[in-house]
Design a protein around this motif. Structure first.
Motif, PDB file in Angstrom:
ATOM      1  N   LYS A   1       0.825  -1.010   0.082  1.00  0.00           N
ATOM      2  CA  LYS A   1      -0.004  -0.145   0.051  1.00  0.00           C
ATOM      3  C   LYS A   1       0.863   1.047   0.100  1.00  0.00           C
ATOM      4  N   GLY A   2       0.561   2.233  -0.782  1.00  0.00           N
ATOM      5  CA  GLY A   2       1.159   3.533  -0.813  1.00  0.00           C
ATOM      6  C   GLY A   2       1.952   3.737  -2.012  1.00  0.00           C
ATOM      7  N   GLY A   3       2.320   4.659  -2.554  1.00  0.00           N
ATOM      8  CA  GLY A   3       3.152   4.970  -3.764  1.00  0.00           C
ATOM      9  C   GLY A   3       2.081   5.447  -4.871  1.00  0.00           C
ATOM     10  N   LYS A   4       2.938   5.551  -6.145  1.00  0.00           N
ATOM     11  CA  LYS A   4       2.097   6.099  -7.410  1.00  0.00           C
ATOM     12  C   LYS A   4       1.288   5.106  -7.916  1.00  0.00           C
ATOM     13  N   LYS A   5       0.125   5.573  -8.462  1.00  0.00           N
ATOM     14  CA  LYS A   5      -0.978   4.787  -9.089  1.00  0.00           C
ATOM     15  C   LYS A   5      -0.477   4.237 -10.683  1.00  0.00           C
ATOM     16  N   VAL A   6      -0.107   2.971 -10.586  1.00  0.00           N
ATOM     17  CA  VAL A   6       0.404   2.195 -11.709  1.00  0.00           C
ATOM     18  C   VAL A   6      -0.759   1.143 -12.224  1.00  0.00           C
ATOM     19  N   GLU A   7      -1.047   1.311 -13.561  1.00  0.00           N
ATOM     20  CA  GLU A   7      -2.194   0.267 -13.983  1.00  0.00           C
ATOM     21  C   GLU A   7      -1.305  -1.168 -13.892  1.00  0.00           C
ATOM     22  N   GLY A   8      -2.090  -1.990 -13.075  1.00  0.00           N
ATOM     23  CA  GLY A   8      -1.793  -3.404 -13.195  1.00  0.00           C
ATOM     24  C   GLY A   8      -0.985  -3.783 -11.701  1.00  0.00           C
ATOM     25  N   GLU A   9      -1.019  -2.801 -11.046  1.00  0.00           N
ATOM     26  CA  GLU A   9      -0.438  -2.989  -9.777  1.00  0.00           C
ATOM     27  C   GLU A   9      -1.092  -2.592  -8.644  1.00  0.00           C
ATOM     28  N   GLY A  10      -1.250  -3.176  -7.408  1.00  0.00           N
ATOM     29  CA  GLY A  10      -1.975  -2.710  -6.241  1.00  0.00           C
ATOM     30  C   GLY A  10      -2.066  -3.918  -5.295  1.00  0.00           C
ATOM     31  N   HIS A  11      -2.963  -3.689  -4.609  1.00  0.00           N
ATOM     32  CA  HIS A  11      -3.150  -4.679  -3.424  1.00  0.00           C
ATOM     33  C   HIS A  11      -4.512  -5.082  -3.331  1.00  0.00           C
ATOM     34  N   LEU A  12      -4.959  -6.080  -2.406  1.00  0.00           N
ATOM     35  CA  LEU A  12      -6.497  -6.427  -2.197  1.00  0.00           C
ATOM     36  C   LEU A  12      -6.850  -5.779  -0.614  1.00  0.00           C
ATOM     37  N   GLN A  13      -8.208  -5.145  -0.794  1.00  0.00           N
ATOM     38  CA  GLN A  13      -8.413  -4.953   0.750  1.00  0.00           C
ATOM     39  C   GLN A  13      -9.379  -5.853   1.127  1.00  0.00           C
ATOM     40  N   LEU A  14      -9.646  -6.320   2.240  1.00  0.00           N
ATOM     41  CA  LEU A  14     -10.301  -7.213   2.884  1.00  0.00           C
ATOM     42  C   LEU A  14     -11.334  -6.925   3.712  1.00  0.00           C
ATOM     43  N   SER A  15     -12.576  -6.972   3.562  1.00  0.00           N
ATOM     44  CA  SER A  15     -13.600  -6.548   4.420  1.00  0.00           C
ATOM     45  C   SER A  15     -14.371  -7.926   5.261  1.00  0.00           C
ATOM     46  N   VAL A  16     -14.656  -7.994   6.143  1.00  0.00           N
ATOM     47  CA  VAL A  16     -15.353  -9.216   6.889  1.00  0.00           C
ATOM     48  C   VAL A  16     -16.547  -8.207   7.517  1.00  0.00           C
ATOM     49  N   ASP A  17     -17.584  -8.874   7.437  1.00  0.00           N
ATOM     50  CA  ASP A  17     -18.849  -8.302   7.804  1.00  0.00           C
ATOM     51  C   ASP A  17     -19.076  -6.802   7.654  1.00  0.00           C
ATOM     52  N   GLY A  18     -18.437  -6.386   6.629  1.00  0.00           N
ATOM     53  CA  GLY A  18     -18.774  -4.853   6.192  1.00  0.00           C
ATOM     54  C   GLY A  18     -17.564  -3.879   6.665  1.00  0.00           C
ATOM     55  N   LYS A  19     -16.887  -4.427   7.327  1.00  0.00           N
ATOM     56  CA  LYS A  19     -15.582  -3.763   8.125  1.00  0.00           C
ATOM     57  C   LYS A  19     -14.268  -4.073   7.412  1.00  0.00           C
ATOM     58  N   VAL A  20     -13.565  -3.051   6.600  1.00  0.00           N
ATOM     59  CA  VAL A  20     -12.312  -3.260   6.305  1.00  0.00           C
ATOM     60  C   VAL A  20     -11.435  -3.884   7.415  1.00  0.00           C
ATOM     61  N   VAL A  21     -10.744  -5.114   7.365  1.00  0.00           N
ATOM     62  CA  VAL A  21      -9.832  -5.398   8.203  1.00  0.00           C
ATOM     63  C   VAL A  21      -8.374  -5.631   7.948  1.00  0.00           C
ATOM     64  N   GLU A  22      -8.321  -5.604   6.832  1.00  0.00           N
ATOM     65  CA  GLU A  22      -6.691  -5.706   6.216  1.00  0.00           C
ATOM     66  C   GLU A  22      -6.546  -5.296   4.967  1.00  0.00           C
ATOM     67  N   HIS A  23      -5.100  -4.786   4.594  1.00  0.00           N
ATOM     68  CA  HIS A  23      -4.751  -4.519   3.145  1.00  0.00           C
ATOM     69  C   HIS A  23      -3.766  -5.717   2.736  1.00  0.00           C
ATOM     70  N   ILE A  24      -3.929  -6.548   1.830  1.00  0.00           N
ATOM     71  CA  ILE A  24      -3.074  -7.633   1.590  1.00  0.00           C
ATOM     72  C   ILE A  24      -2.247  -7.524   0.528  1.00  0.00           C
ATOM     73  N   GLN A  25      -1.066  -7.940   0.396  1.00  0.00           N
ATOM     74  CA  GLN A  25      -0.104  -7.803  -0.719  1.00  0.00           C
ATOM     75  C   GLN A  25       0.297  -9.090  -1.307  1.00  0.00           C
ATOM     76  N   THR A  26      -0.551 -10.166  -0.922  1.00  0.00           N
ATOM     77  CA  THR A  26      -0.224 -11.470  -1.522  1.00  0.00           C
ATOM     78  C   THR A  26      -1.562 -12.136  -2.203  1.00  0.00           C
ATOM     79  N   ALA A  27      -1.275 -12.883  -3.066  1.00  0.00           N
ATOM     80  CA  ALA A  27      -2.500 -13.815  -3.864  1.00  0.00           C
ATOM     81  C   ALA A  27      -3.092 -14.881  -2.909  1.00  0.00           C
ATOM     82  N   ALA A  28      -2.492 -15.556  -1.911  1.00  0.00           N
ATOM     83  CA  ALA A  28      -3.000 -16.501  -0.939  1.00  0.00           C
ATOM     84  C   ALA A  28      -2.805 -15.904   0.466  1.00  0.00           C
ATOM     85  N   PHE A  29      -3.554 -16.079   1.386  1.00  0.00           N
ATOM     86  CA  PHE A  29      -3.726 -15.699   2.595  1.00  0.00           C
ATOM     87  C   PHE A  29      -4.640 -16.453   3.567  1.00  0.00           C
TER      88      PHE A  29
END
Length: 142
Positions: A79-107
């Motif tokens: 998370k953070g840095g310039k906006k680059v197309e094709g790059e980024g991370h996942l934002q995980l929400s559980v029961d409507g609340k954002v709980v984590e920003h994830i930088q891997t495909a499996a967790f």
């Protein structure tokens, strides 16, 4: 010997002149390309129709949910840095609340309380703006 050679030669001509070649079965997708830069050595092309999608698989074991995401042509970055197309991370929400920003495909989502839960994964750019790509599912922890 001459007879065998003539037979092989005629057989080669007959089989080589077949116009009815097999075509692959199934759905074919033709994607238009646009030439960006060209030279005599190489030609760079870009896909005009960039269709991003996400596939999510999950498995529940005890109070943990194992999640695997597949996003073609996507690179996971912190998370953070310039906006680059094709790059980024996942934002995980559980029961409507954002709980984590994830930088891997499996967790793994650990320590969930028993009961029904709603999970949502949103694909976001490095600067946390959305790709407008989300996937949600429900699961019950026993």
């Amino acid at each position: 010997m001459k007879r065998i050679f003539c037979t092989v030669f005629l057989l080669g001509i007959v089989t080589g002149c077949v116009e009815d070649k097999p075509r692959p079965e199934g759905n074919l997708e033709v994607v238009p390309l646009q030439v960006v830069n060209h030279s005599f050595e190489a030609m760079e092309v870009i896909n005009q129709q960039r269709k991003m999608n996400i596939t999510v698989k999950h498995h529940i074991r005890d109070q943990d949910v194992y999640v695997e995401c597949y996003i073609p042509s996507f690179t996971f970055k912190e998370k953070g840095g310039k906006k680059v197309e094709g790059e980024g991370h996942l934002q995980l929400s559980v029961d409507g609340k954002v709980v984590e920003h994830i930088q891997t495909a499996a967790f793994v989502i650990r320590g969930l309380e028993k009961g029904a839960h709603t999970f949502e994964i949103e694909v976001v750019h490095n600067d946390s703006t959305s790709y407008e790509l989300k996937k949600s599912w429900n699961a019950t922890i026993q």
